[in-house]
Design a protein around this motif. Sequence first.
Motif, PDB file in Angstrom:
ATOM      1  N   LEU A 132       0.623  -1.234  -0.090  1.00  0.00           N
ATOM      2  CA  LEU A 132       0.046   0.188   0.084  1.00  0.00           C
ATOM      3  C   LEU A 132       0.720   1.231  -0.069  1.00  0.00           C
ATOM      4  N   ASP A 133       2.109   0.994   0.212  1.00  0.00           N
ATOM      5  CA  ASP A 133       3.181   2.651   0.363  1.00  0.00           C
ATOM      6  C   ASP A 133       3.153   2.767  -1.197  1.00  0.00           C
ATOM      7  N   PRO A 134       3.080   4.204  -1.579  1.00  0.00           N
ATOM      8  CA  PRO A 134       3.150   4.535  -2.685  1.00  0.00           C
ATOM      9  C   PRO A 134       4.342   4.417  -3.685  1.00  0.00           C
ATOM     10  N   LEU A 135       5.509   4.247  -2.564  1.00  0.00           N
ATOM     11  CA  LEU A 135       6.750   4.095  -3.243  1.00  0.00           C
ATOM     12  C   LEU A 135       7.281   2.770  -3.495  1.00  0.00           C
ATOM     13  N   THR A 136       6.286   1.711  -3.089  1.00  0.00           N
ATOM     14  CA  THR A 136       6.439   0.485  -3.377  1.00  0.00           C
ATOM     15  C   THR A 136       5.896  -0.067  -4.520  1.00  0.00           C
ATOM     16  N   ARG A 162      14.452   5.869  -6.755  1.00  0.00           N
ATOM     17  CA  ARG A 162      14.128   7.170  -7.217  1.00  0.00           C
ATOM     18  C   ARG A 162      14.929   8.169  -6.422  1.00  0.00           C
ATOM     19  N   VAL A 163      15.341   9.199  -7.383  1.00  0.00           N
ATOM     20  CA  VAL A 163      16.161  10.119  -6.745  1.00  0.00           C
ATOM     21  C   VAL A 163      15.769  10.817  -5.803  1.00  0.00           C
ATOM     22  N   SER A 164      14.448  10.955  -5.650  1.00  0.00           N
ATOM     23  CA  SER A 164      13.544  11.819  -4.727  1.00  0.00           C
ATOM     24  C   SER A 164      13.404  11.056  -3.576  1.00  0.00           C
ATOM     25  N   ASN A 165      13.759   9.902  -3.271  1.00  0.00           N
ATOM     26  CA  ASN A 165      13.427   8.933  -2.257  1.00  0.00           C
ATOM     27  C   ASN A 165      14.763   8.972  -1.317  1.00  0.00           C
ATOM     28  N   GLU A 166      15.194  10.007  -0.807  1.00  0.00           N
ATOM     29  CA  GLU A 166      16.299  10.441  -0.121  1.00  0.00           C
ATOM     30  C   GLU A 166      16.237   9.412   1.193  1.00  0.00           C
ATOM     31  N   THR A 167      15.261   9.011   1.770  1.00  0.00           N
ATOM     32  CA  THR A 167      15.208   8.005   3.000  1.00  0.00           C
ATOM     33  C   THR A 167      15.728   6.756   2.689  1.00  0.00           C
ATOM     34  N   LYS A 201      22.784   3.598   1.529  1.00  0.00           N
ATOM     35  CA  LYS A 201      24.489   4.151   1.763  1.00  0.00           C
ATOM     36  C   LYS A 201      24.849   3.417   3.197  1.00  0.00           C
ATOM     37  N   LYS A 202      24.052   3.684   4.167  1.00  0.00           N
ATOM     38  CA  LYS A 202      24.447   2.998   5.421  1.00  0.00           C
ATOM     39  C   LYS A 202      24.751   1.648   5.553  1.00  0.00           C
ATOM     40  N   MET A 203      23.951   0.720   4.415  1.00  0.00           N
ATOM     41  CA  MET A 203      24.067  -0.717   4.375  1.00  0.00           C
ATOM     42  C   MET A 203      25.381  -0.933   3.575  1.00  0.00           C
ATOM     43  N   GLY A 204      25.937   0.085   2.984  1.00  0.00           N
ATOM     44  CA  GLY A 204      27.190  -0.108   2.238  1.00  0.00           C
ATOM     45  C   GLY A 204      27.135  -0.076   0.416  1.00  0.00           C
ATOM     46  N   TYR A 205      25.851   0.536   0.063  1.00  0.00           N
ATOM     47  CA  TYR A 205      25.544   0.804  -1.234  1.00  0.00           C
ATOM     48  C   TYR A 205      26.154   2.130  -1.513  1.00  0.00           C
ATOM     49  N   ALA A 217      16.355   7.645 -11.810  1.00  0.00           N
ATOM     50  CA  ALA A 217      16.705   6.689 -10.597  1.00  0.00           C
ATOM     51  C   ALA A 217      18.381   6.610 -10.748  1.00  0.00           C
ATOM     52  N   PHE A 218      18.609   6.380  -9.201  1.00  0.00           N
ATOM     53  CA  PHE A 218      19.995   5.982  -9.209  1.00  0.00           C
ATOM     54  C   PHE A 218      20.303   4.451  -8.932  1.00  0.00           C
ATOM     55  N   ASP A 219      21.315   3.760  -9.938  1.00  0.00           N
ATOM     56  CA  ASP A 219      21.681   2.646  -9.709  1.00  0.00           C
ATOM     57  C   ASP A 219      22.576   2.451  -8.689  1.00  0.00           C
TER      58      ASP A 219
END
Length: 192
Positions: free
Chosen positions: A20-24, A121-126, A132-136, A159-161
């Motif tokens: 139900l999350d719009p980003l999913t 998505r580049v807008s999905n900063e969260t 990034k905290k997980m090493g990506y 999108a960021f790959d």
Amino acid sequence: MTTLRLCSPKDISKLNLCNLDPLTENYHRRFYFDYIAKWPTMFIVAENQKGQIVGYVMGKVEEDPIYLTFLGDRYLPWHGHVTALTVAPQYRQMGLAKELTARLDQACEQENAWFLDLFVRVSNETAINMYKKMGYSVYRRVVGYYSDNPTGKGDSEDAFDMRKSLSRDKHNRYIRKNGENYRINPEDIYHG
């Protein structure tokens, strides 16, 4: 308490709390069943005590055909891919995304993958900060990857790959610095 386990066909009808999350990204039921059949160790769910699916990760391993190695840094070797990672809103900030991703990392290590990648998505900063905290790290920016744009700024969204090296890639051969500045088009991603 939440338990992680492999997804079963019965679970597909219980993904609503997460989807139900719009980003999913939502897919047709057949798509989920295909992942269970083709990559059963890479579709992992988080189940709460009531039997509800409160998070999941779907992944796969893939590569470009070997005859395309002439593409240089656009050639994709054997690697893992995060197709979807989502956690129901009321279960966020509890470390479930990190746990789910760690399990997918293990499955990709067992498949001897070079790296694990995902698109966000580049807008999905969260999500970007979480990855990034997980090493990506950002490998490249894919211009117009998403055909919709929930920000209302244009018809599509980039999108960021993002990639994370696995143990096979001892020299970080498939990682790049300043990937945000390296732009490609969607048709340049996968050639298989």
